[in-house]
Design a protein around this motif. Sequence first.
Motif, PDB file in Angstrom:
ATOM      1  N   SER A 336       1.487  -1.554 -13.424  1.00 42.11           N
ATOM      2  CA  SER A 336       1.812  -1.611 -12.278  1.00 42.11           C
ATOM      3  C   SER A 336       3.193  -1.924 -12.138  1.00 42.11           C
ATOM      4  CB  SER A 336       0.798  -1.337 -10.965  1.00 42.11           C
ATOM      5  OG  SER A 336       0.750  -2.941 -10.855  1.00 42.11           O
ATOM      6  N   TYR A 340       5.291   1.707 -11.385  1.00 39.95           N
ATOM      7  CA  TYR A 340       3.870   2.030 -10.898  1.00 39.95           C
ATOM      8  C   TYR A 340       3.274   3.107 -10.633  1.00 39.95           C
ATOM      9  CZ  TYR A 340       1.881   1.887  -6.130  1.00 39.95           C
ATOM     10  OH  TYR A 340       1.229   2.524  -5.157  1.00 39.95           O
ATOM     11  N   GLU A 341       4.359   4.706 -11.210  1.00 35.14           N
ATOM     12  CA  GLU A 341       3.901   5.917 -11.281  1.00 35.14           C
ATOM     13  C   GLU A 341       2.539   5.896 -11.908  1.00 35.14           C
ATOM     14  OE1 GLU A 341       7.033   4.753 -11.022  1.00 35.14           O
ATOM     15  OE2 GLU A 341       7.156   5.511  -8.316  1.00 35.14           O
ATOM     16  N   GLN A 344      -0.404   5.175 -11.360  1.00 38.94           N
ATOM     17  CA  GLN A 344      -1.757   5.914 -10.432  1.00 38.94           C
ATOM     18  C   GLN A 344      -1.985   7.028 -10.425  1.00 38.94           C
ATOM     19  OE1 GLN A 344       1.676   7.237  -7.010  1.00 38.94           O
ATOM     20  NE2 GLN A 344      -0.175   5.724  -5.354  1.00 38.94           N
ATOM     21  N   ASN A 348      -5.321   8.394 -10.857  1.00 40.06           N
ATOM     22  CA  ASN A 348      -5.799   9.378 -10.631  1.00 40.06           C
ATOM     23  C   ASN A 348      -6.636  10.173 -11.453  1.00 40.06           C
ATOM     24  OD1 ASN A 348      -4.954   9.486  -7.724  1.00 40.06           O
ATOM     25  ND2 ASN A 348      -2.561   9.668  -8.429  1.00 40.06           N
ATOM     26  N   PHE A 372      -6.510   0.183  -6.711  1.00 37.84           N
ATOM     27  CA  PHE A 372      -5.771   0.930  -5.868  1.00 37.84           C
ATOM     28  C   PHE A 372      -4.708   0.171  -5.200  1.00 37.84           C
ATOM     29  CE2 PHE A 372      -7.507   5.321  -7.135  1.00 37.84           C
ATOM     30  CZ  PHE A 372      -5.673   6.123  -7.576  1.00 37.84           C
ATOM     31  N   ILE A 375      -2.584  -2.663  -6.453  1.00 41.15           N
ATOM     32  CA  ILE A 375      -1.514  -2.403  -6.754  1.00 41.15           C
ATOM     33  C   ILE A 375      -1.199  -2.351  -5.602  1.00 41.15           C
ATOM     34  CG2 ILE A 375      -1.853  -0.771  -8.881  1.00 41.15           C
ATOM     35  CD1 ILE A 375      -1.797   1.905  -7.456  1.00 41.15           C
ATOM     36  N   GLY A 376      -1.868  -1.698  -4.146  1.00 37.81           N
ATOM     37  CA  GLY A 376      -0.867  -1.980  -3.196  1.00 37.81           C
ATOM     38  C   GLY A 376      -1.409  -0.280  -2.445  1.00 37.81           C
ATOM     39  N   SER A 377      -1.986   0.444  -2.992  1.00 39.11           N
ATOM     40  CA  SER A 377      -2.450   1.357  -2.068  1.00 39.11           C
ATOM     41  C   SER A 377      -3.403   1.851  -1.512  1.00 39.11           C
ATOM     42  CB  SER A 377      -2.422   2.959  -3.193  1.00 39.11           C
ATOM     43  OG  SER A 377      -1.915   4.209  -2.972  1.00 39.11           O
ATOM     44  N   PRO A 379      -3.837   3.125   1.563  1.00 45.10           N
ATOM     45  CA  PRO A 379      -4.307   4.192   2.311  1.00 45.10           C
ATOM     46  C   PRO A 379      -5.163   5.483   1.484  1.00 45.10           C
ATOM     47  CG  PRO A 379      -2.337   4.327   2.798  1.00 45.10           C
ATOM     48  CD  PRO A 379      -1.952   2.996   1.999  1.00 45.10           C
ATOM     49  N   THR A 380      -5.375   5.290   0.139  1.00 40.63           N
ATOM     50  CA  THR A 380      -5.406   6.123  -0.987  1.00 40.63           C
ATOM     51  C   THR A 380      -7.428   5.486  -0.951  1.00 40.63           C
ATOM     52  OG1 THR A 380      -3.423   7.208  -2.248  1.00 40.63           O
ATOM     53  CG2 THR A 380      -5.736   6.649  -3.736  1.00 40.63           C
ATOM     54  N   LYS A 383      -9.680   6.490   1.824  1.00 38.05           N
ATOM     55  CA  LYS A 383      -9.908   7.605   1.300  1.00 38.05           C
ATOM     56  C   LYS A 383     -11.073   8.275   0.026  1.00 38.05           C
ATOM     57  CE  LYS A 383      -4.936  10.109   2.044  1.00 38.05           C
ATOM     58  NZ  LYS A 383      -3.758  10.592   1.377  1.00 38.05           N
TER      59      LYS A 383
END
Length: 522
Positions: A336, A340-341, A344, A348, A372, A375-377, A379-380, A383
Amino acid sequence: MIGEKQGELGNKEAMLAIFTEVYDSAKTITNSSQLNPELEDLERKIAIIKAGGEIPFRGVDTEIHSEANQEERLNQLKDRLNTSQVSNSDKNEILFEIAGLYSDKEQYDKALEYAARINNPDRLATIQGLIAKGQAKSSQTTARTTFATAIHLAQGYQQYELAFLQASELVNIAELQINKRLDQIDSNIVMIAHNLAKSINILWQQVNILARVAEVLAKVEKDEDAREIFDHAIQIAQKIERQKERVYSFKFIALAQARIKYFSSACQTADKIEFPWTKSEVIEKIAKLQAESGQREEAQKTLFNDSQMPLSMSEGNRFIEGRRINIICTEAVLESVINYEASQEKLNNLLKFARESGKQRDVNLLTIVTAFVEIGSIPTAFKIIDEMDDAWEQVRALWVITCEQYQKQEQVTTLNAILKCKEKIDNEKQRMESHNIVAYVQILAGLGEQAVSTTKAILTERNRQIPQIASHFVYTGDRSNFKKILIPCAYYMDAAYNMCEYLAQLYPEQASSVARVIIERI
């Protein structure tokens, strides 16, 4: 309390020494002109012992007085004992209380019957002593036999060797001196800890201290001595007969080596670990430490080597296309930084598999949530937690987010969600563990007084769990609330020594004084 137990078993000198040590430490730390009921209670007990008097022992539930209340409580405990979800540690505490209640009712045969089912020598010794005292008051001749059994058990049981506890805290203080950049490290402390390690009979505990001594020596650039002690620790670990203890020892050594950047040696030590999933977790941590030290390519190689290890069916459904999920997640986290993409996308794709991974579903989702978060995500991560069915795994996942929020100096927003999940947990052991996590979150959220109240709900393994909560007060620098749970830790020898470490961290200017007190007790 340890002091009270010593008194019950007739060792007044030991009881006086323990009460005095606790009182002196607490008095020094409190440093307040305000009245403290617990300190006053200790003062009273010390005065009674010095005068040759007897101290009445406080039982587990001194509030239960009437026969009706006793009978009601007995029925509640027996019902709980017969549930399938009760953990072994909880079962021991329930049996302890039942035996104590029968002893209060002078039904000593019943009391001994339930006491015999306790699978913890320390608790069994304590309740045997209490039953014997009751028998003696009732003029029963069997009291002598019960009392002798209690003394034998109390002398024979020792979860941690005293030398291990003393050496452990001396090493902690040495590390504190290094981390706080206090004066030069006191080499005498490390030498004493090393010598104490040699006297430890339980091998995994000896390995633990040797590895920690070696780690400290490496930090002060005594590499030759450090490597020699690491080698010695490995030799001892290989002699350990119990597989679980042997695995733990190699894991401890490998991680100690990795923390001081002996990465090649750490990987070699990790290779000796016999449990595949434990070995994989250690390799993963070694790779993360390599990446943190700037050795990103070496970290990727370490992870690749792990992927070549044969998979085991004992690991369950925790791998995809022949690779372990935790290793794939760690690779994604490392990637990441560069892309980063792509990281992710990898997570996923892994998420799709985890959702269909049967019994391991929520465990796998927890691993992905952690990635997640890393890597700073966040909100994910939230969920994914909503998708989980296992409330305990949800609590653990929310704790991961809590730590990240606190480290980033963001508002901690997980407490209410954790409290709701905790109420859904059926497993008794997990429910008790969740109290710990609630307390940790309350501390990080700035709700220290609530955390102190939460400690009162912890009924089992208090010797382990209350010091862990205390460590979080140290982490946040909350001296006021730390003091409030200091005295309860005096009930357990290992907890008392743990608190010495935390005292040195909260009051670094007194670290040498704490070390001196420990050394004087050796």
